[in-house]
Motif scaffolding. Structure first.
Motif, PDB file in Angstrom:
ATOM      1  N   THR A  19     -24.090 -11.284 -38.807  1.00 42.64           N
ATOM      2  CA  THR A  19     -22.805 -11.162 -38.120  1.00 42.64           C
ATOM      3  C   THR A  19     -21.986 -12.447 -38.105  1.00 42.64           C
ATOM      4  O   THR A  19     -20.768 -12.402 -37.951  1.00 42.64           O
ATOM      5  CB  THR A  19     -23.018 -10.709 -36.660  1.00 42.64           C
ATOM      6  OG1 THR A  19     -23.890 -11.633 -36.003  1.00 42.64           O
ATOM      7  CG2 THR A  19     -23.639  -9.319 -36.623  1.00 42.64           C
ATOM      8  N   LEU A  20     -22.620 -13.608 -38.251  1.00 46.96           N
ATOM      9  CA  LEU A  20     -21.924 -14.886 -38.109  1.00 46.96           C
ATOM     10  C   LEU A  20     -21.630 -15.566 -39.444  1.00 46.96           C
ATOM     11  O   LEU A  20     -20.674 -16.341 -39.528  1.00 46.96           O
ATOM     12  CB  LEU A  20     -22.735 -15.838 -37.221  1.00 46.96           C
ATOM     13  CG  LEU A  20     -23.066 -15.332 -35.813  1.00 46.96           C
ATOM     14  CD1 LEU A  20     -23.937 -16.332 -35.089  1.00 46.96           C
ATOM     15  CD2 LEU A  20     -21.790 -15.052 -35.029  1.00 46.96           C
ATOM     16  N   ASP A  21     -22.428 -15.323 -40.459  1.00 43.90           N
ATOM     17  CA  ASP A  21     -22.287 -16.018 -41.741  1.00 43.90           C
ATOM     18  C   ASP A  21     -21.470 -15.191 -42.734  1.00 43.90           C
ATOM     19  O   ASP A  21     -21.356 -13.963 -42.620  1.00 43.90           O
ATOM     20  CB  ASP A  21     -23.658 -16.321 -42.341  1.00 43.90           C
ATOM     21  CG  ASP A  21     -24.414 -17.377 -41.541  1.00 43.90           C
ATOM     22  OD1 ASP A  21     -23.747 -18.299 -41.039  1.00 43.90           O
ATOM     23  OD2 ASP A  21     -25.646 -17.266 -41.430  1.00 43.90           O
ATOM     24  N   THR A  22     -20.919 -15.902 -43.720  1.00 50.92           N
ATOM     25  CA  THR A  22     -20.202 -15.253 -44.834  1.00 50.92           C
ATOM     26  C   THR A  22     -21.192 -14.923 -45.946  1.00 50.92           C
ATOM     27  O   THR A  22     -21.975 -15.770 -46.362  1.00 50.92           O
ATOM     28  CB  THR A  22     -19.101 -16.167 -45.376  1.00 50.92           C
ATOM     29  OG1 THR A  22     -18.163 -16.451 -44.319  1.00 50.92           O
ATOM     30  CG2 THR A  22     -18.368 -15.512 -46.532  1.00 50.92           C
ATOM     31  N   TRP A  23     -21.127 -13.697 -46.408  1.00 55.10           N
ATOM     32  CA  TRP A  23     -22.056 -13.223 -47.430  1.00 55.10           C
ATOM     33  C   TRP A  23     -21.333 -13.039 -48.759  1.00 55.10           C
ATOM     34  O   TRP A  23     -20.181 -12.632 -48.805  1.00 55.10           O
ATOM     35  CB  TRP A  23     -22.671 -11.885 -47.012  1.00 55.10           C
ATOM     36  CG  TRP A  23     -23.681 -11.995 -45.897  1.00 55.10           C
ATOM     37  CD1 TRP A  23     -23.455 -12.398 -44.618  1.00 55.10           C
ATOM     38  CD2 TRP A  23     -25.064 -11.683 -45.982  1.00 55.10           C
ATOM     39  NE1 TRP A  23     -24.602 -12.357 -43.886  1.00 55.10           N
ATOM     40  CE2 TRP A  23     -25.619 -11.918 -44.695  1.00 55.10           C
ATOM     41  CE3 TRP A  23     -25.897 -11.221 -47.004  1.00 55.10           C
ATOM     42  CZ2 TRP A  23     -26.965 -11.705 -44.415  1.00 55.10           C
ATOM     43  CZ3 TRP A  23     -27.240 -11.007 -46.722  1.00 55.10           C
ATOM     44  CH2 TRP A  23     -27.766 -11.251 -45.446  1.00 55.10           C
TER      45      TRP A  23
END
Length: 235
Positions: free
Chosen positions: A72-76
């Protein structure tokens, strides 16, 4: 340039939606290691979803073993989401816990994780480890073209441009002497459109042989035909 910077907000939002859908699958509703409920973290090179506590232990293993990301917090990146789609907790544990005894103690979860991934004590001796390098282009897929991994998009675009720039070379055919249309005229045959239902033609009655047809253009030339018996021979 950082690859994450190329991920737009719209694509990042779609990745978050895809990850949320993966977390709702039965095999991903529990942490891959401690079996805790509702994991929100992941190891992007192991293809597993884990809880907050286990994610800290995975970070201590080093990125050469486990690369941790928040769902939910990181860019994938597209290929990272694709790999999570291909693996998941069930497929991963089928490899890493292939020889795990049912009575194995998980109370010391830190020791359990290090034994599992660092020592590879229970890993399968027959199946290959699930890894991005083992995933084929046919396996890694997205529902829409915008979600195709960057590498696949690059080569597809290059192929399209290359094919568009290729000159169109007209096909050429070699002449074989008398054409079929000329042959039909010499034999007094009807047009090809009615060839199937046309009456049969007897070449014997027409008294024309194939040799005279092929060399009809030379008939008007003043030449003396020498019989084969008088042909000169080489000594």
């Amino acid at each position: 340039m950082n690859d994450k910077a190329s991920v737009s907000k719209e694509l990042n939002a779609k990745h978050a939606k895809l990850l949320e859908g993966l977390l709702k699958l039965p095999e991903n509703r529990e942490c891959a290691d401690c079996r805790g409920r509702a994991p929100r973290w992941a190891s992007i090179n192991l293809g597993i979803f884990i809880c907050l506590q286990c994610s800290g232990i995975h970070r201590s293993l080093g990125v050469h073993i486990s690369k941790v990301r928040s769902t939910t917090l990181d860019t994938w990146l597209p290929e990272q989401v694709a790999f999570m789609q291909c693996v998941g907790n069930e497929k991963s544990n089928n490899y890493w816990e292939a020889d795990l005894p049912a009575s194995e103690d998980r109370s010391d979860i830190g020791k359990f994780i290090r034994t599992k991934y660092q020592d590879k004590k229970w890993a399968s001796r027959y199946a290959p480890q699930p890894a991005p390098s083992n995933m084929t282009d046919e396996t890694i897929e997205f529902e829409e073209k915008a979600d195709i991994p960057r590498k696949a998009r690059k080569y597809s675009l290059e192929d399209e441009v290359f094919n568009a720039q290729q000159p169109q070379v007209p096909s050429t055919t070699r002449s074989r002497g008398v054409s079929l249309d000329t042959m039909d005229e010499l034999l007094n045959l009807p047009p090809k459109t009615g060839l199937i239902n046309a009456p049969s033609v007897k070449l014997k009655e027409e008294k024309k042989d194939l040799f005279s047809l092929l060399y009809a253009s030379e008939a008007n030339q003043d030449r003396t035909i020498v019989p084969p018996s008088r042909w000169a021979t080489f000594e």
